[in-house]
Design a protein around this motif. Structure first.
Motif, mmCIF file in Angstrom:
data_model
loop_
_atom_site.group_PDB
_atom_site.id
_atom_site.type_symbol
_atom_site.label_atom_id
_atom_site.label_comp_id
_atom_site.label_asym_id
_atom_site.label_seq_id
_atom_site.Cartn_x
_atom_site.Cartn_y
_atom_site.Cartn_z
ATOM 1 N N SER A 77 0.848 -1.196 0.000
ATOM 2 C CA SER A 77 0.000 0.000 0.000
ATOM 3 C C SER A 77 0.881 1.243 0.000
ATOM 4 O O SER A 77 1.937 1.256 0.624
ATOM 5 N N ASN A 78 0.433 2.248 -0.738
ATOM 6 C CA ASN A 78 1.167 3.518 -0.777
ATOM 7 C C ASN A 78 0.204 4.644 -1.108
ATOM 8 O O ASN A 78 -0.892 4.410 -1.608
ATOM 9 N N ILE A 79 0.620 5.848 -0.821
ATOM 10 C CA ILE A 79 -0.198 7.010 -1.135
ATOM 11 C C ILE A 79 -0.135 7.233 -2.641
ATOM 12 O O ILE A 79 0.965 7.258 -3.217
ATOM 13 N N PRO A 80 -1.280 7.350 -3.307
ATOM 14 C CA PRO A 80 -1.297 7.493 -4.773
ATOM 15 C C PRO A 80 -0.376 8.612 -5.267
ATOM 16 O O PRO A 80 -0.355 9.708 -4.710
ATOM 17 N N GLY A 81 0.389 8.275 -6.297
ATOM 18 C CA GLY A 81 1.304 9.246 -6.900
ATOM 19 C C GLY A 81 2.690 9.236 -6.301
ATOM 20 O O GLY A 81 3.587 9.920 -6.793
ATOM 21 N N SER A 82 2.893 8.467 -5.215
ATOM 22 C CA SER A 82 4.206 8.464 -4.572
ATOM 23 C C SER A 82 5.182 7.550 -5.309
ATOM 24 O O SER A 82 4.775 6.672 -6.054
ATOM 25 N N ILE A 83 6.473 7.810 -5.080
ATOM 26 C CA ILE A 83 7.515 6.938 -5.609
ATOM 27 C C ILE A 83 8.233 6.309 -4.422
ATOM 28 O O ILE A 83 8.246 6.876 -3.329
ATOM 29 N N ASN A 84 8.815 5.159 -4.636
ATOM 30 C CA ASN A 84 9.480 4.434 -3.565
ATOM 31 C C ASN A 84 10.988 4.617 -3.660
ATOM 32 O O ASN A 84 11.625 4.188 -4.614
ATOM 33 N N ILE A 85 11.542 5.301 -2.668
ATOM 34 C CA ILE A 85 12.995 5.403 -2.512
ATOM 35 C C ILE A 85 13.281 4.911 -1.099
ATOM 36 O O ILE A 85 13.171 5.677 -0.143
ATOM 37 N N PRO A 86 13.590 3.620 -0.944
ATOM 38 C CA PRO A 86 13.815 3.090 0.404
ATOM 39 C C PRO A 86 14.887 3.881 1.142
ATOM 40 O O PRO A 86 15.910 4.264 0.554
ATOM 41 N N TYR A 87 14.665 4.112 2.415
ATOM 42 C CA TYR A 87 15.597 4.900 3.224
ATOM 43 C C TYR A 87 17.024 4.341 3.136
ATOM 44 O O TYR A 87 17.982 5.100 3.019
ATOM 45 N N ASN A 88 17.151 3.012 3.157
ATOM 46 C CA ASN A 88 18.475 2.383 3.111
ATOM 47 C C ASN A 88 19.190 2.621 1.784
ATOM 48 O O ASN A 88 20.395 2.395 1.681
ATOM 49 N N ASP A 89 18.446 3.068 0.763
ATOM 50 C CA ASP A 89 19.017 3.289 -0.569
ATOM 51 C C ASP A 89 19.026 4.781 -0.930
ATOM 52 O O ASP A 89 19.244 5.139 -2.077
ATOM 53 N N LEU A 90 18.795 5.621 0.051
ATOM 54 C CA LEU A 90 18.605 7.052 -0.190
ATOM 55 C C LEU A 90 19.800 7.716 -0.891
ATOM 56 O O LEU A 90 19.621 8.611 -1.705
ATOM 57 N N LEU A 91 21.011 7.261 -0.585
ATOM 58 C CA LEU A 91 22.202 7.902 -1.154
ATOM 59 C C LEU A 91 22.650 7.290 -2.479
ATOM 60 O O LEU A 91 23.684 7.660 -3.020
ATOM 61 N N ASN A 92 21.843 6.382 -3.014
ATOM 62 C CA ASN A 92 22.140 5.813 -4.331
ATOM 63 C C ASN A 92 22.108 6.938 -5.374
ATOM 64 O O ASN A 92 21.127 7.680 -5.455
ATOM 65 N N PRO A 93 23.169 7.100 -6.178
ATOM 66 C CA PRO A 93 23.214 8.189 -7.166
ATOM 67 C C PRO A 93 22.035 8.175 -8.151
ATOM 68 O O PRO A 93 21.687 9.211 -8.715
ATOM 69 N N ASN A 94 21.418 7.013 -8.351
ATOM 70 C CA ASN A 94 20.269 6.940 -9.270
ATOM 71 C C ASN A 94 19.100 7.806 -8.824
ATOM 72 O O ASN A 94 18.251 8.163 -9.641
ATOM 73 N N TRP A 95 19.028 8.115 -7.532
ATOM 74 C CA TRP A 95 17.887 8.885 -7.014
ATOM 75 C C TRP A 95 18.130 10.388 -7.035
ATOM 76 O O TRP A 95 17.222 11.156 -6.742
ATOM 77 N N GLU A 96 19.339 10.829 -7.361
ATOM 78 C CA GLU A 96 19.655 12.250 -7.237
ATOM 79 C C GLU A 96 18.705 13.140 -8.039
ATOM 80 O O GLU A 96 18.313 14.201 -7.591
ATOM 81 N N GLY A 97 18.307 12.693 -9.221
ATOM 82 C CA GLY A 97 17.381 13.481 -10.041
ATOM 83 C C GLY A 97 16.037 13.689 -9.369
ATOM 84 O O GLY A 97 15.375 14.703 -9.586
ATOM 85 N N TYR A 98 15.638 12.733 -8.540
ATOM 86 C CA TYR A 98 14.377 12.872 -7.806
ATOM 87 C C TYR A 98 14.545 13.749 -6.563
ATOM 88 O O TYR A 98 13.658 14.515 -6.208
ATOM 89 N N LEU A 99 15.685 13.607 -5.892
ATOM 90 C CA LEU A 99 15.885 14.277 -4.607
ATOM 91 C C LEU A 99 16.294 15.741 -4.739
ATOM 92 O O LEU A 99 15.919 16.565 -3.922
#
Length: 202
Positions: A77-99
């Motif tokens: 379950s998730n809030i509609p429209g949200s994306i999943n960036i697990p906290y343990n993976d927060l510093l993954n360079p792939n997420w920088e465009g989102y963050l």
């Protein structure tokens, strides 16, 4: 919670984050702990679940909801429209465009406040602007939005507007989360593709 206790907890958290996170030379805190404490003392870093419900209802494109829970929890379950960036993976360079957003406001949430506050501390410390926390997380979402009901004989216009906002968000939440996993996955992949194309990716 007392402001002094909040500040002490945040300072301890910043110390732990700085001690244990594997920063590289390209990624390090740009703010000093005292600057982070000053930022966190501002209650403007929080959105209530009612505000987030309104963002969902109007499909506010200036808001990006970031679910910090595990992929399994997110798929359940998730809030509609949200994306999943697990906290343990927060510093993954792939997420920088989102963050690292200038125009979109990132609203972080987890089950409660602790993980979202730590994520906020990390991204704010790294210099990413427009970062916020959904106060209370999914626990508060379920309590306030999913379990809200009208009781009594009379309702004020404000209470009615609040109830309608929650009811509409609840219907959307149930609809999206009742989709089979395969359709949810297709929906999420389409959303990611659309966002990568908007960012100039392929």
């Amino acid at each position: 919670m007392n402001a002094r206790i909040k500040i002490s907890i945040l300072l301890a958290g910043v110390g732990l984050i700085l001690a244990f996170l594997p920063f590289n030379a390209a990624k390090s805190f740009q703010l000093k702990p005292t600057e982070l404490v000053e930022l966190s003392a501002n209650t403007d870093m929080y959105f209530s679940v009612d505000e987030v419900a309104r963002f969902v209802n109007i499909e506010d494109s200036t808001i990006q909801l970031i679910d910090l829970r595990s992929p399994a929890e997110f798929m359940k379950s998730n809030i509609p429209g949200s994306i999943n960036i697990p906290y343990n993976d927060l510093l993954n360079p792939n997420w920088e465009g989102y963050l690292n957003q200038d125009k979109v406001r990132n609203v972080y949430y987890s089950n409660g406040d602790e993980t979202a506050n730590m994520a906020w501390t990390i991204v704010s410390g790294l210099g990413y602007s427009n970062s916020f926390v959904m106060e209370g997380g999914m626990n508060e979402w379920y309590k306030t939005v999913m379990l809200s009901k009208f009781e009594g004989e009379r309702i004020t216009p404000r209470e009615n507007a609040l109830f309608e906002n929650r009811y509409k968000a609840r219907k959307t939440f149930i609809h999206i989360n009742s989709l089979p996993d395969s359709l949810k996955t297709q929906y999420l992949e389409a959303k990611r593709l659309e966002e990568s194309q908007l960012d100039g990716g392929c």
